[in-house]
Design a protein around this motif. Structure first.
Motif, PDB file in Angstrom:
ATOM      1  N   ARG A   1       2.609  -0.339   1.277  1.00 48.14           N
ATOM      2  CA  ARG A   1       1.283  -0.382   1.908  1.00 48.14           C
ATOM      3  C   ARG A   1       1.310   0.270   3.297  1.00 48.14           C
ATOM      4  O   ARG A   1       0.428   1.046   3.655  1.00 48.14           O
ATOM      5  CB  ARG A   1       0.845  -1.836   2.006  1.00 48.14           C
ATOM      6  CG  ARG A   1      -0.589  -2.032   2.233  1.00 48.14           C
ATOM      7  CD  ARG A   1      -0.917  -3.488   2.005  1.00 48.14           C
ATOM      8  NE  ARG A   1      -2.130  -3.789   2.725  1.00 48.14           N
ATOM      9  CZ  ARG A   1      -2.553  -4.976   2.978  1.00 48.14           C
ATOM     10  NH1 ARG A   1      -1.868  -6.023   2.574  1.00 48.14           N
ATOM     11  NH2 ARG A   1      -3.664  -5.166   3.624  1.00 48.14           N
ATOM     12  N   LEU A   2       2.363  -0.039   4.058  1.00 42.08           N
ATOM     13  CA  LEU A   2       2.517   0.582   5.369  1.00 42.08           C
ATOM     14  C   LEU A   2       2.691   2.094   5.223  1.00 42.08           C
ATOM     15  O   LEU A   2       2.071   2.870   5.945  1.00 42.08           O
ATOM     16  CB  LEU A   2       3.715  -0.008   6.116  1.00 42.08           C
ATOM     17  CG  LEU A   2       4.061   0.704   7.427  1.00 42.08           C
ATOM     18  CD1 LEU A   2       2.968   0.477   8.468  1.00 42.08           C
ATOM     19  CD2 LEU A   2       5.407   0.261   7.948  1.00 42.08           C
ATOM     20  N   ALA A   3       3.524   2.510   4.280  1.00 40.96           N
ATOM     21  CA  ALA A   3       3.777   3.944   4.079  1.00 40.96           C
ATOM     22  C   ALA A   3       2.493   4.706   3.784  1.00 40.96           C
ATOM     23  O   ALA A   3       2.309   5.832   4.251  1.00 40.96           O
ATOM     24  CB  ALA A   3       4.790   4.144   2.957  1.00 40.96           C
ATOM     25  N   CYS A   4       1.598   4.093   3.042  1.00 40.30           N
ATOM     26  CA  CYS A   4       0.324   4.743   2.711  1.00 40.30           C
ATOM     27  C   CYS A   4      -0.585   4.888   3.926  1.00 40.30           C
ATOM     28  O   CYS A   4      -1.467   5.744   3.939  1.00 40.30           O
ATOM     29  CB  CYS A   4      -0.401   3.961   1.616  1.00 40.30           C
ATOM     30  SG  CYS A   4       0.386   4.092   0.018  1.00 40.30           S
ATOM     31  N   SER A   5      -0.373   4.076   4.942  1.00 42.80           N
ATOM     32  CA  SER A   5      -1.240   4.125   6.122  1.00 42.80           C
ATOM     33  C   SER A   5      -0.711   5.039   7.226  1.00 42.80           C
ATOM     34  O   SER A   5      -1.403   5.298   8.195  1.00 42.80           O
ATOM     35  CB  SER A   5      -1.438   2.714   6.680  1.00 42.80           C
ATOM     36  OG  SER A   5      -0.242   2.261   7.292  1.00 42.80           O
TER      37      SER A   5
ATOM     38  N   GLY B   1       2.754  10.068   9.456  1.00 44.32           N
ATOM     39  CA  GLY B   1       4.074  10.699   9.449  1.00 44.32           C
ATOM     40  C   GLY B   1       5.067   9.815   8.731  1.00 44.32           C
ATOM     41  O   GLY B   1       4.715   9.090   7.802  1.00 44.32           O
ATOM     42  N   THR B   2       6.296   9.857   9.188  1.00 44.34           N
ATOM     43  CA  THR B   2       7.338   9.026   8.582  1.00 44.34           C
ATOM     44  C   THR B   2       7.903   8.070   9.627  1.00 44.34           C
ATOM     45  O   THR B   2       7.789   8.302  10.819  1.00 44.34           O
ATOM     46  CB  THR B   2       8.497   9.880   8.017  1.00 44.34           C
ATOM     47  OG1 THR B   2       9.059  10.647   9.084  1.00 44.34           O
ATOM     48  CG2 THR B   2       8.017  10.796   6.922  1.00 44.34           C
ATOM     49  N   GLU B   3       8.500   7.027   9.147  1.00 41.07           N
ATOM     50  CA  GLU B   3       9.199   6.063   9.999  1.00 41.07           C
ATOM     51  C   GLU B   3      10.549   5.787   9.379  1.00 41.07           C
ATOM     52  O   GLU B   3      10.697   5.854   8.161  1.00 41.07           O
ATOM     53  CB  GLU B   3       8.436   4.728  10.079  1.00 41.07           C
ATOM     54  CG  GLU B   3       7.257   4.739  10.988  1.00 41.07           C
ATOM     55  CD  GLU B   3       6.679   3.336  11.187  1.00 41.07           C
ATOM     56  OE1 GLU B   3       7.346   2.336  10.829  1.00 41.07           O
ATOM     57  OE2 GLU B   3       5.563   3.253  11.703  1.00 41.07           O
TER      58      GLU B   3
END
Length: 91
Positions: free
Chosen positions: A57-61, A64-66
């Motif tokens: 869910r976080l990745a979709c928001s 960029g990348t983390e």
């Protein structure tokens, strides 16, 4: 591998040429699966893997990348603590 997206599991099992929006994920999964002697993809309910769902869910928001090399974000630590406590209660 347990996935909470039934559509993705069904497409993976059919192994057809997919024009689904998930096609790039399937291509990457195919590459990863070559590293294993066998790989089984099964459907599970989202409630069975809340930490993974929260990360997705976080990745979709993100724009960029983390990466979390030295530490993990609090939301994930909290999710994992809750997940572990639920497992202990079931035993």
């Amino acid at each position: 591998m347990e996935i909470d997206c039934l559509e993705l599991v069904n497409i993976w099992k059919s192994r057809g040429n997919s024009r689904s929006i998930a096609a790039p994920i399937l291509e990457e999964l195919e590459e990863i699966s070559a590293s294993f002697a066998s790989l089984t993809v099964t459907h599970i309910g989202r409630s069975c893997n809340v930490p993974a769902h929260q990360c997705a869910r976080l990745a979709c928001s993100l724009d960029g990348t983390e990466s979390w090399i030295d530490s993990s974000p609090e939301f994930l630590r909290s999710c994992l603590r809750t997940d572990c406590n639920l497992i202990l209660l079931d035993q």
